[in-house]
Write a protein that holds these residues in place. Structure first.
Motif, PDB file in Angstrom:
ATOM      1  N   HIS A 139       0.836  -1.203   0.000  1.00 27.54           N
ATOM      2  CA  HIS A 139       0.000   0.000   0.000  1.00 27.54           C
ATOM      3  C   HIS A 139       0.871   1.253   0.000  1.00 27.54           C
ATOM      4  O   HIS A 139       0.545   2.237  -0.681  1.00 27.54           O
ATOM      5  N   SER A 140       1.961   1.222   0.756  1.00 26.40           N
ATOM      6  CA  SER A 140       2.886   2.353   0.767  1.00 26.40           C
ATOM      7  C   SER A 140       3.455   2.596  -0.624  1.00 26.40           C
ATOM      8  O   SER A 140       3.569   3.745  -1.084  1.00 26.40           O
ATOM      9  N   TYR A 141       3.815   1.515  -1.296  1.00 30.74           N
ATOM     10  CA  TYR A 141       4.375   1.618  -2.650  1.00 30.74           C
ATOM     11  C   TYR A 141       3.372   2.243  -3.615  1.00 30.74           C
ATOM     12  O   TYR A 141       3.710   3.160  -4.382  1.00 30.74           O
ATOM     13  N   THR A 142       2.129   1.768  -3.588  1.00 33.37           N
ATOM     14  CA  THR A 142       1.146   2.281  -4.546  1.00 33.37           C
ATOM     15  C   THR A 142       0.751   3.720  -4.208  1.00 33.37           C
ATOM     16  O   THR A 142       0.531   4.523  -5.118  1.00 33.37           O
ATOM     17  N   ASP A 143       0.693   4.055  -2.920  1.00 35.44           N
ATOM     18  CA  ASP A 143       0.404   5.444  -2.556  1.00 35.44           C
ATOM     19  C   ASP A 143       1.496   6.373  -3.086  1.00 35.44           C
ATOM     20  O   ASP A 143       1.209   7.433  -3.652  1.00 35.44           O
ATOM     21  N   ASP A 144       2.753   5.969  -2.890  1.00 36.67           N
ATOM     22  CA  ASP A 144       3.869   6.780  -3.387  1.00 36.67           C
ATOM     23  C   ASP A 144       3.848   6.864  -4.912  1.00 36.67           C
ATOM     24  O   ASP A 144       4.086   7.940  -5.493  1.00 36.67           O
ATOM     25  N   SER A 145       3.555   5.753  -5.568  1.00 35.33           N
ATOM     26  CA  SER A 145       3.527   5.726  -7.034  1.00 35.33           C
ATOM     27  C   SER A 145       2.466   6.667  -7.580  1.00 35.33           C
ATOM     28  O   SER A 145       2.705   7.405  -8.548  1.00 35.33           O
ATOM     29  N   HIS A 146       1.292   6.659  -6.964  1.00 38.85           N
ATOM     30  CA  HIS A 146       0.230   7.539  -7.435  1.00 38.85           C
ATOM     31  C   HIS A 146       0.575   9.002  -7.158  1.00 38.85           C
ATOM     32  O   HIS A 146       0.247   9.887  -7.968  1.00 38.85           O
ATOM     33  N   GLY A 147       1.249   9.266  -6.055  1.00 37.89           N
ATOM     34  CA  GLY A 147       1.690  10.630  -5.791  1.00 37.89           C
ATOM     35  C   GLY A 147       2.665  11.119  -6.833  1.00 37.89           C
ATOM     36  O   GLY A 147       2.544  12.256  -7.343  1.00 37.89           O
ATOM     37  N   HIS A 148       3.629  10.269  -7.192  1.00 35.54           N
ATOM     38  CA  HIS A 148       4.602  10.641  -8.230  1.00 35.54           C
ATOM     39  C   HIS A 148       3.922  10.817  -9.587  1.00 35.54           C
ATOM     40  O   HIS A 148       4.271  11.722 -10.352  1.00 35.54           O
ATOM     41  N   LEU A 149       2.949   9.945  -9.872  1.00 36.83           N
ATOM     42  CA  LEU A 149       2.250  10.031 -11.151  1.00 36.83           C
ATOM     43  C   LEU A 149       1.458  11.331 -11.247  1.00 36.83           C
ATOM     44  O   LEU A 149       1.498  12.011 -12.279  1.00 36.83           O
TER      45      LEU A 149
END
Length: 203
Positions: free
Chosen positions: A64-74
């Motif tokens: 979940h941490s990974y996907t939250d960070d990924s969406h923030g970067h996107l």
């Protein structure tokens, strides 16, 4: 991260989770042992499990941490480009990143985890579905912006094109893991961009 007791500390909770995330990313879920998690986190078993739960719960927190960070970067990458069309083209080249290829060959943690666990763990599969739907929506908003700016045909379905772009990007991620050199990956990304994102403003 609030609620991380003892050795981890509130300030160090995110660092611990990032270290654990990298371990799962490098080795996968099944090949990661409790000893691996203790080693990379610097925590004892009791502190680790008290802070994050068992191995599966720790993995889900990391995912979940990974996907939250990924969406923030996107979100940032799509919003910061002066024109939306440029952001969409950069999206296809983003997985190439490091010209040495060492970073991209880790692949996408979400995709890796879905391949490993999707058939056996409905929660991972559900999270993957929601993750890609969120990514599609973010890209779709950028497609709509490019249409408003006159760079893409107004009649195109933004979500359909967003799904095609996401599928193309994930394909490049997979190709990078096979050892293809950066020049070949870049040429492939630009070929996909030319087909999926023709510059309508020149028509």
């Amino acid at each position: 991260m609030a609620g991380v007791p003892g050795e981890a500390g509130a300030a160090g909770g995110k660092q611990v989770l990032n270290a654990v995330r990298d371990q799962f990313w490098d080795a996968g879920y099944a090949a990661t042992s409790l000893e691996d998690l203790m080693r990379v986190s610097g925590l004892g078993k009791g502190s680790l499990y008290a802070a994050f739960g068992d191995k599966r719960q720790l993995f889900l927190r990391a995912l979940h941490s990974y996907t939250d960070d990924s969406h923030g970067h996107l979100r940032e990458a799509l919003a910061e480009a002066p024109r939306a069309l440029d952001a969409l083209r950069m999206l296809l080249e983003a997985p190439i990143g490091d010209p040495t290829g060492t970073g991209t060959r880790r692949g996408c943690l979400m995709a890796n985890s879905t391949c490993e666990l999707g058939n056996a763990d409905p929660e991972v599969l559900d999270h993957a579905h929601r993750t890609y739907e969120t990514s599609t929506a973010l890209i779709g908003d950028c497609v709509a912006r490019a249409q408003r700016e006159g760079d893409l045909p107004a009649g195109a379905d933004p979500i359909a094109l967003a799904r095609a772009l996401l599928a193309a990007q994930q394909g490049i991620v997979f190709m990078s893991r096979t050892g293809l050199d950066a020049a070949t990956l870049t040429a492939t990304a630009r070929s996909l961009a030319a087909q999926l994102l023709p510059d309508h403003s020149c028509d």
